[in-house]
Design a protein around this motif. Structure first.
Motif, PDB file in Angstrom:
ATOM      1  N   LEU A 168       0.831  -1.204   0.000  1.00 17.52           N
ATOM      2  CA  LEU A 168       0.000   0.000   0.000  1.00 17.52           C
ATOM      3  C   LEU A 168       0.867   1.256   0.000  1.00 17.52           C
ATOM      4  N   SER A 169       0.519   2.198  -0.852  1.00 17.76           N
ATOM      5  CA  SER A 169       1.208   3.492  -0.874  1.00 17.76           C
ATOM      6  C   SER A 169       0.355   4.456  -1.677  1.00 17.76           C
ATOM      7  N   ASN A 170      -0.083   5.532  -1.056  1.00 16.18           N
ATOM      8  CA  ASN A 170      -0.949   6.466  -1.782  1.00 16.18           C
ATOM      9  C   ASN A 170      -0.252   7.027  -3.013  1.00 16.18           C
ATOM     10  N   SER A 171       0.988   7.436  -2.855  1.00 19.06           N
ATOM     11  CA  SER A 171       1.730   8.004  -3.992  1.00 19.06           C
ATOM     12  C   SER A 171       2.282   6.931  -4.911  1.00 19.06           C
ATOM     13  N   GLY A 172       2.554   5.763  -4.342  1.00 16.69           N
ATOM     14  CA  GLY A 172       3.187   4.701  -5.119  1.00 16.69           C
ATOM     15  C   GLY A 172       4.679   4.902  -5.279  1.00 16.69           C
ATOM     16  N   GLU A 173       5.227   5.897  -4.582  1.00 15.84           N
ATOM     17  CA  GLU A 173       6.654   6.202  -4.710  1.00 15.84           C
ATOM     18  C   GLU A 173       7.372   6.161  -3.362  1.00 15.84           C
TER      19      GLU A 173
ATOM     20  N   PRO B  68       4.087 -12.945  -6.341  1.00 11.43           N
ATOM     21  CA  PRO B  68       3.024 -12.085  -6.868  1.00 11.43           C
ATOM     22  C   PRO B  68       2.876 -10.806  -6.030  1.00 11.43           C
ATOM     23  N   LEU B  69       2.769  -9.686  -6.708  1.00 15.39           N
ATOM     24  CA  LEU B  69       2.683  -8.385  -6.048  1.00 15.39           C
ATOM     25  C   LEU B  69       1.391  -7.682  -6.449  1.00 15.39           C
ATOM     26  N   ILE B  70       0.576  -7.383  -5.445  1.00 12.64           N
ATOM     27  CA  ILE B  70      -0.634  -6.585  -5.655  1.00 12.64           C
ATOM     28  C   ILE B  70      -0.351  -5.202  -5.075  1.00 12.64           C
ATOM     29  N   GLY B  71      -0.381  -4.188  -5.913  1.00  8.45           N
ATOM     30  CA  GLY B  71      -0.099  -2.831  -5.461  1.00  8.45           C
ATOM     31  C   GLY B  71      -1.369  -2.016  -5.353  1.00  8.45           C
ATOM     32  N   VAL B  72      -1.424  -1.167  -4.322  1.00  9.81           N
ATOM     33  CA  VAL B  72      -2.547  -0.250  -4.143  1.00  9.81           C
ATOM     34  C   VAL B  72      -1.977   1.159  -4.053  1.00  9.81           C
ATOM     35  N   ALA B  73      -2.366   2.030  -4.978  1.00  7.66           N
ATOM     36  CA  ALA B  73      -1.885   3.405  -4.994  1.00  7.66           C
ATOM     37  C   ALA B  73      -2.856   4.256  -5.800  1.00  7.66           C
ATOM     38  N   SER B  74      -2.650   5.563  -5.749  1.00  4.47           N
ATOM     39  CA  SER B  74      -3.579   6.471  -6.432  1.00  4.47           C
ATOM     40  C   SER B  74      -3.090   6.908  -7.817  1.00  4.47           C
ATOM     41  N   ARG B  75      -1.854   6.495  -8.171  1.00  2.00           N
ATOM     42  CA  ARG B  75      -1.301   6.896  -9.454  1.00  2.00           C
ATOM     43  C   ARG B  75      -0.915   5.659 -10.265  1.00  2.00           C
ATOM     44  N   ALA B  76      -1.599   5.462 -11.387  1.00  2.00           N
ATOM     45  CA  ALA B  76      -1.373   4.270 -12.206  1.00  2.00           C
ATOM     46  C   ALA B  76       0.050   4.214 -12.753  1.00  2.00           C
ATOM     47  N   GLU B  77       0.678   5.382 -12.956  1.00  2.00           N
ATOM     48  CA  GLU B  77       2.027   5.415 -13.533  1.00  2.00           C
ATOM     49  C   GLU B  77       3.113   5.360 -12.466  1.00  2.00           C
TER      50      GLU B  77
ATOM     51  N   THR C  47      -9.038   6.105   4.024  1.00  2.00           N
ATOM     52  CA  THR C  47     -10.362   5.492   4.172  1.00  2.00           C
ATOM     53  C   THR C  47     -10.667   4.581   2.988  1.00  2.00           C
ATOM     54  N   MET C  48     -10.347   5.045   1.788  1.00  2.00           N
ATOM     55  CA  MET C  48     -10.564   4.211   0.601  1.00  2.00           C
ATOM     56  C   MET C  48      -9.702   2.957   0.649  1.00  2.00           C
ATOM     57  N   THR C  49      -8.462   3.093   1.083  1.00  2.00           N
ATOM     58  CA  THR C  49      -7.572   1.935   1.149  1.00  2.00           C
ATOM     59  C   THR C  49      -8.086   0.899   2.140  1.00  2.00           C
ATOM     60  N   MET C  50      -8.561   1.375   3.296  1.00  2.00           N
ATOM     61  CA  MET C  50      -9.091   0.435   4.282  1.00  2.00           C
ATOM     62  C   MET C  50     -10.345  -0.260   3.753  1.00  2.00           C
ATOM     63  N   ALA C  51     -11.202   0.506   3.086  1.00  2.00           N
ATOM     64  CA  ALA C  51     -12.417  -0.087   2.516  1.00  2.00           C
ATOM     65  C   ALA C  51     -12.075  -1.118   1.442  1.00  2.00           C
ATOM     66  N   LEU C  52     -11.050  -0.829   0.654  1.00  2.00           N
ATOM     67  CA  LEU C  52     -10.615  -1.773  -0.377  1.00  2.00           C
ATOM     68  C   LEU C  52     -10.111  -3.063   0.272  1.00  2.00           C
ATOM     69  N   GLY C  53      -9.373  -2.927   1.377  1.00  2.00           N
ATOM     70  CA  GLY C  53      -8.919  -4.112   2.111  1.00  2.00           C
ATOM     71  C   GLY C  53     -10.079  -4.915   2.650  1.00  2.00           C
ATOM     72  N   ASP C  54     -11.090  -4.222   3.178  1.00  2.00           N
ATOM     73  CA  ASP C  54     -12.276  -4.918   3.671  1.00  2.00           C
ATOM     74  C   ASP C  54     -12.988  -5.649   2.535  1.00  2.00           C
TER      75      ASP C  54
END
Length: 314
Positions: free
Chosen positions: A95-100, A117-126, A157-164
């Motif tokens: 998990l990382s909002n910026s992905g950086e 296998p790596l599942i990434g969660v971030a707000s920037r696709a690039e 909040t979105m990240t936690m909801a996604l985890g749920d």
């Protein structure tokens, strides 16, 4: 209306809008994330730094308690030896909002090196994280609730909801039952509500036969201390119950009666394999304080409302 309430409502509305956007954004990548986790023979290794790390700990705990083995690994500790915990049989959820986030670099490199296998969660696709991920879960563009965009609020909040959402989807796929949940939550109020009636019931129970004089029934009620006695027929099956209400209704000439003449026939009962939650609902719905437990018609135990108070269920 005070400025404090205005702020509170603005924050909640902003986070609500983010959650709605998240729900609408889910698609094939979410399905792929579920399939990736189900295919893994090991655990879900959850990691994140800062606020994402706090959210990650909660996600790992939710996964583990709902049937998906999971463990949180701090990225800083991972760089100093804890990478050894992450094996080729695992799947990483990072998990990382910026992905950086720079602290995640060693963990990401480790997953690439050993084909984990790596599942990434971030707000920037690039972002670096999502470009390196096998499955990229992109958080939708939604403003942080602080207004300035610097305090992680809507994004966490979105990240936690996604985890749920991941945890519950996996739980439903595995047909995770209250029995399983009770196994992982044996303590506290929740564990008590999910316990079995047979685990809580009293086994030394007050019983008299149908032809017993009421003098004997009164003695049994007094000795056992539940305020009731069950009444059994010639085959030993529960045919009735005598409560304080029955005693009041037959006060005139009470001692001249037999138990079968005073009892309430066909009392409400429950099986030993039923959940304690079901027993409590039955007692509250019927406004009764005692409930006999029967197995194939035979009384095997008794529950009293005090048992629920003692265990903290009510």
């Amino acid at each position: 209306m005070s400025a404090y309430l205005d702020t509170a409502r603005r924050v909640i509305r902003a986070e609500t809008e983010g959650m709605l956007a998240l729900a609408e954004s889910l698609g094939d990548s979410f399905e792929k994330a579920i399939q990736t986790i189900l295919a893994a023979k090991g655990r879900v290794i959850v990691s994140g730094m800062g606020k994402s790390g706090h959210v990650g700990r909660k996600i790992a705990a939710t996964l583990a308690s709902t049937g998906t083995p999971a463990q949180f690994v701090h990225p800083g500790e991972a760089s100093h030896g804890d990478l050894g915990m992450v094996t080729e049989s695992d799947v990483a959820l990072v998990l990382s909002n910026s992905g950086e986030t720079p602290e995640l670099a060693d963990l990401i490199a480790h997953t690439r090196r050993f084909s984990i296998p790596l599942i990434g969660v971030a707000s920037r696709a690039e972002s670096t994280l999502l470009r390196q991920s096998d499955v990229a879960l992109v958080l939708p563009a939604a403003p942080e609730a602080c207004g300035s965009g610097i305090v992680p609020t809507t994004s966490t909040t979105m990240t936690m909801a996604l985890g749920d959402a991941l945890a519950i989807a996996l739980m439903e796929h595995r047909k995770f039952t209250p029995d399983h949940f009770r196994t992982f939550h044996p303590g506290g109020k929740l564990g008590a509500r999910l316990s079995r009636v047979g685990d809580m019931m009293h086994r030394a129970i007050p019983l008299v036969t149908e032809d017993a004089p009421m003098s004997e029934a009164l003695l049994v009620i007094s000795q056992k201390g539940f305020g009731v006695t069950g009444v059994v027929d010639a085959q030993g099956q529960l045919s009735g119950i005598i409560t304080d209400g029955d005693l009041r209704r037959h006060m005139d000439g009470l001692l001249a009666h037999k138990a079968s003449e005073v009892m309430t026939a066909n009392p409400r009962c429950i099986g030993p394999d039923s959940l304690a939650e079901s027993a409590l609902a039955e007692m509250q719905g019927r406004k009764i304080t005692s409930l006999f437990v029967i197995d194939k018609g035979m009384p095997v135990g008794l529950l009293h409302i005090h048992d629920f108070l003692r265990t903290g269920i009510v």
